[in-house]
Design a protein around this motif. Structure first.
Motif, PDB file in Angstrom:
ATOM      1  N   GLY A  64       0.790  -1.217   0.000  1.00 35.36           N
ATOM      2  CA  GLY A  64       0.000   0.000   0.000  1.00 35.36           C
ATOM      3  C   GLY A  64       0.822   1.266   0.000  1.00 35.36           C
ATOM      4  N   GLN A  65       2.124   1.153  -0.332  1.00 34.21           N
ATOM      5  CA  GLN A  65       3.001   2.317  -0.421  1.00 34.21           C
ATOM      6  C   GLN A  65       3.015   3.157   0.859  1.00 34.21           C
ATOM      7  OE1 GLN A  65       0.623   2.157  -3.457  1.00 34.21           O
ATOM      8  NE2 GLN A  65       2.048   0.515  -3.862  1.00 34.21           N
ATOM      9  N   THR A  66       3.231   2.499   2.010  1.00 37.58           N
ATOM     10  CA  THR A  66       3.357   3.253   3.254  1.00 37.58           C
ATOM     11  C   THR A  66       4.689   3.993   3.311  1.00 37.58           C
ATOM     12  OG1 THR A  66       4.243   1.277   4.342  1.00 37.58           O
ATOM     13  CG2 THR A  66       1.882   1.690   4.550  1.00 37.58           C
ATOM     14  N   LEU A  67       5.597   3.678   2.404  1.00 34.45           N
ATOM     15  CA  LEU A  67       6.895   4.337   2.335  1.00 34.45           C
ATOM     16  C   LEU A  67       7.087   4.914   0.947  1.00 34.45           C
ATOM     17  CD1 LEU A  67       9.783   4.999   3.351  1.00 34.45           C
ATOM     18  CD2 LEU A  67      10.454   2.700   2.606  1.00 34.45           C
ATOM     19  N   ILE A  92      10.389   5.155  16.342  1.00 37.94           N
ATOM     20  CA  ILE A  92       9.754   5.437  15.061  1.00 37.94           C
ATOM     21  C   ILE A  92       9.828   4.227  14.147  1.00 37.94           C
ATOM     22  CG2 ILE A  92      10.238   7.899  15.218  1.00 37.94           C
ATOM     23  CD1 ILE A  92      12.525   7.471  13.253  1.00 37.94           C
ATOM     24  N   GLY A  93       8.973   4.229  13.132  1.00 37.68           N
ATOM     25  CA  GLY A  93       8.885   3.067  12.256  1.00 37.68           C
ATOM     26  C   GLY A  93       9.917   3.036  11.156  1.00 37.68           C
ATOM     27  N   GLY A  94      10.695   4.087  10.964  1.00 42.49           N
ATOM     28  CA  GLY A  94      11.669   4.130   9.883  1.00 42.49           C
ATOM     29  C   GLY A  94      13.043   3.691  10.348  1.00 42.49           C
ATOM     30  N   LEU A  95      13.619   2.713   9.659  1.00 42.38           N
ATOM     31  CA  LEU A  95      14.919   2.199  10.030  1.00 42.38           C
ATOM     32  C   LEU A  95      15.850   2.234   8.823  1.00 42.38           C
ATOM     33  CD1 LEU A  95      13.802  -0.937  12.095  1.00 42.38           C
ATOM     34  CD2 LEU A  95      14.556   1.258  13.001  1.00 42.38           C
ATOM     35  N   ILE A 119       2.164   8.245  12.350  1.00 42.06           N
ATOM     36  CA  ILE A 119       2.182   8.626  10.936  1.00 42.06           C
ATOM     37  C   ILE A 119       1.829   7.388  10.123  1.00 42.06           C
ATOM     38  CG2 ILE A 119       3.610   9.385   9.000  1.00 42.06           C
ATOM     39  CD1 ILE A 119       3.186  11.647  10.833  1.00 42.06           C
ATOM     40  N   GLN A 120       0.800   7.466   9.321  1.00 41.82           N
ATOM     41  CA  GLN A 120       0.405   6.309   8.522  1.00 41.82           C
ATOM     42  C   GLN A 120       1.405   6.056   7.399  1.00 41.82           C
ATOM     43  OE1 GLN A 120      -2.056   4.058   8.943  1.00 41.82           O
ATOM     44  NE2 GLN A 120      -1.187   2.971   7.200  1.00 41.82           N
ATOM     45  N   ASP A 121       1.825   7.113   6.711  1.00 42.27           N
ATOM     46  CA  ASP A 121       2.749   6.990   5.589  1.00 42.27           C
ATOM     47  C   ASP A 121       3.999   7.810   5.860  1.00 42.27           C
ATOM     48  OD1 ASP A 121       0.905   5.449   4.047  1.00 42.27           O
ATOM     49  OD2 ASP A 121      -0.183   7.287   3.627  1.00 42.27           O
ATOM     50  N   ALA A 122       5.138   7.321   5.382  1.00 38.39           N
ATOM     51  CA  ALA A 122       6.406   8.020   5.565  1.00 38.39           C
ATOM     52  C   ALA A 122       6.967   8.424   4.215  1.00 38.39           C
ATOM     53  CB  ALA A 122       7.402   7.135   6.302  1.00 38.39           C
ATOM     54  N   ASP A 123       7.589   9.593   4.149  1.00 39.67           N
ATOM     55  CA  ASP A 123       8.145  10.140   2.917  1.00 39.67           C
ATOM     56  C   ASP A 123       9.575  10.601   3.207  1.00 39.67           C
ATOM     57  OD1 ASP A 123       7.053  11.748   0.138  1.00 39.67           O
ATOM     58  OD2 ASP A 123       8.828  12.558   1.113  1.00 39.67           O
TER      59      ASP A 123
END
Length: 254
Positions: A64-67, A92-95, A119-123
């Motif tokens: 679902g393109q969360t990233l 946080i969810g970004g590693l 945050i649902q989606d990360a950019d």
């Protein structure tokens, strides 16, 4: 002098002095770096974080393109998150990590929406200065060719409902290819794209000298009317959906 005239003069002095005082305050804040620059998401603009050189980028995200990863060109290797800030005690969810010469960027959305850091989606922006292999597992990859964007050869490996957008946009606004002249066209030597159950969307105002595409398992291939391709070699599965100008259809083999 009448009292009314005195009051008028006082009022005019106050009216014109307020903007002057604001300007002086702004100049002082800028001089002392007491200000916050925000990006188009409304988040504080963060500085780039430097990375050691790598040859491969692995993007890992849930379907679902969360990233979303924006590929940009620069003098070195670096990155920055655009729409969330790491707060104290916040897992946080970004590693970001390394596996040999591979840069691994993974993201999983927060589970609890009531968390103030949710945050649902990360950019994020990823800055490269050499050609690379981009492997996307469920993430969205954007290559923006506007104003000297990334134009070096790239290879893409897409799967698990990943998405590749090669576009010409201005600050997250819609594609502006139709408004650009031939002198604004960007030239790219080569793209090589492998796609499995994912989406390829090439809408940029570009000229690609060589484009190789292999698409399987309910993938989608879109090539815009403003795209110029000197050599197209595309092999796709029968179930792949294709939307492209007629001039490219003969080079697409099912």
């Amino acid at each position: 002098m009448k009292t009314s005239n005195k009051l008028l003069i006082v009022l005019l002095v106050i009216v014109f002095s307020i903007p002057l005082a604001m300007i002086m305050s702004f100049k002082s804040a800028i001089r002392n770096k007491q200000y916050v620059v925000k990006n188009s998401y409304g988040y504080e603009e963060m500085s780039l974080n430097h990375l050691k050189p790598f040859k491969v980028v692995m993007l890992e995200a849930s379907d679902g393109q969360t990233l979303t990863c924006n590929i940009k060109y620069g003098m070195g290797y670096s990155y920055k998150w655009n729409n969330y800030i790491k707060k104290k005690h916040n897992n946080i969810g970004g590693l970001i990590s390394y596996r040999g010469d591979t840069l691994v960027i993974s993201y999983q959305p927060k589970i609890a929406p009531d968390d103030d850091n949710y945050i649902q989606d990360a950019d994020l922006d990823l800055v490269l200065n050499q050609e690379a292999i981009i492997i996307s597992r469920g993430a969205r990859v954007i290559v923006n060719t506007l104003n000297g964007g990334y134009t070096k050869p790239l290879s893409f490996d897409l799967s698990r409902n990943a998405e590749l957008n090669i576009t010409t946009t201005l600050d997250h606004r819609p594609d502006i290819s139709d408004s650009l002249s031939e002198s604004n066209r960007t030239s790219v030597s080569q793209y090589a794209i492998t796609c499995d159950n994912s989406r390829i969307d090439i809408e940029a105002h570009i000229r690609v000298q060589k484009l190789n595409i292999a698409a399987d398992n309910n993938s989608t291939l879109i090539i815009g009317k403003n795209v110029m391709i000197d050599s197209l070699n595309a092999s796709i599965a029968p179930e792949t959906m294709v939307e492209a100008p007629y001039k490219f259809i003969g080079s697409i083999k099912r």
